[in-house]
Design a protein around this motif. Sequence first.
Motif, PDB file in Angstrom:
ATOM      1  N   ARG A  23       0.838  -1.211   0.000  1.00 39.65           N
ATOM      2  CA  ARG A  23       0.000   0.000   0.000  1.00 39.65           C
ATOM      3  C   ARG A  23       0.869   1.256   0.000  1.00 39.65           C
ATOM      4  O   ARG A  23       0.569   2.227  -0.694  1.00 39.65           O
ATOM      5  N   GLU A  24       1.940   1.238   0.789  1.00 40.11           N
ATOM      6  CA  GLU A  24       2.838   2.391   0.829  1.00 40.11           C
ATOM      7  C   GLU A  24       3.498   2.622  -0.530  1.00 40.11           C
ATOM      8  O   GLU A  24       3.613   3.760  -0.988  1.00 40.11           O
ATOM      9  N   TYR A  25       3.949   1.538  -1.187  1.00 43.71           N
ATOM     10  CA  TYR A  25       4.543   1.661  -2.521  1.00 43.71           C
ATOM     11  C   TYR A  25       3.531   2.236  -3.511  1.00 43.71           C
ATOM     12  O   TYR A  25       3.849   3.138  -4.286  1.00 43.71           O
ATOM     13  N   CYS A  26       2.340   1.699  -3.515  1.00 48.24           N
ATOM     14  CA  CYS A  26       1.305   2.179  -4.450  1.00 48.24           C
ATOM     15  C   CYS A  26       1.038   3.659  -4.237  1.00 48.24           C
ATOM     16  O   CYS A  26       0.933   4.426  -5.199  1.00 48.24           O
ATOM     17  N   ASP A  27       0.931   4.048  -2.976  1.00 49.44           N
ATOM     18  CA  ASP A  27       0.659   5.448  -2.663  1.00 49.44           C
ATOM     19  C   ASP A  27       1.821   6.336  -3.086  1.00 49.44           C
ATOM     20  O   ASP A  27       1.623   7.378  -3.728  1.00 49.44           O
ATOM     21  N   SER A  28       3.052   5.919  -2.769  1.00 51.85           N
ATOM     22  CA  SER A  28       4.210   6.756  -3.101  1.00 51.85           C
ATOM     23  C   SER A  28       4.450   6.838  -4.611  1.00 51.85           C
ATOM     24  O   SER A  28       4.982   7.832  -5.108  1.00 51.85           O
ATOM     25  N   LEU A  29       4.054   5.816  -5.359  1.00 53.72           N
ATOM     26  CA  LEU A  29       4.219   5.826  -6.812  1.00 53.72           C
ATOM     27  C   LEU A  29       3.058   6.506  -7.534  1.00 53.72           C
ATOM     28  O   LEU A  29       3.077   6.671  -8.755  1.00 53.72           O
ATOM     29  N   GLY A  30       2.024   6.874  -6.793  1.00 53.61           N
ATOM     30  CA  GLY A  30       0.877   7.556  -7.398  1.00 53.61           C
ATOM     31  C   GLY A  30      -0.031   6.630  -8.186  1.00 53.61           C
ATOM     32  O   GLY A  30      -0.719   7.071  -9.106  1.00 53.61           O
ATOM     33  N   ASP A  33      -5.969   4.585  -6.810  1.00 54.02           N
ATOM     34  CA  ASP A  33      -6.512   3.865  -5.663  1.00 54.02           C
ATOM     35  C   ASP A  33      -7.825   3.186  -6.030  1.00 54.02           C
ATOM     36  O   ASP A  33      -8.899   3.607  -5.617  1.00 54.02           O
ATOM     37  N   TYR A  83      -6.440   1.140  -1.240  1.00 52.57           N
ATOM     38  CA  TYR A  83      -5.643   1.552  -0.075  1.00 52.57           C
ATOM     39  C   TYR A  83      -6.070   2.889   0.440  1.00 52.57           C
ATOM     40  O   TYR A  83      -6.875   3.567  -0.102  1.00 52.57           O
TER      41      TYR A  83
END
Length: 83
Positions: A23-30, A33, A83
């Motif tokens: 979830r953190e990777y997905c969020d940081s990579l934009g 969601d 996420y």
Amino acid sequence: MVHTFKVKHILFTPGMILADVLREYCDSLGIDDGLSALGFAHTDIQSLAYATIPQQQRATKLSPRQNARDDIAHILERAMKLY
């Protein structure tokens, strides 16, 4: 056997830890969601599930169980927000 980790009296499994990292990777990579970020609404789920019927044979022919449109709708419902 599932290994667990205790942090501040909270029990975590490796799957929970991996899910948080992803979830953190997905969020940081934009990464979008879920389907709602792509403009789909809950009212679109039945239409989306119906539209998958022609693809189901190719995508699920090795599945040990038959997939009903309700199963696909449930998957899409859970994919609205990731996420």
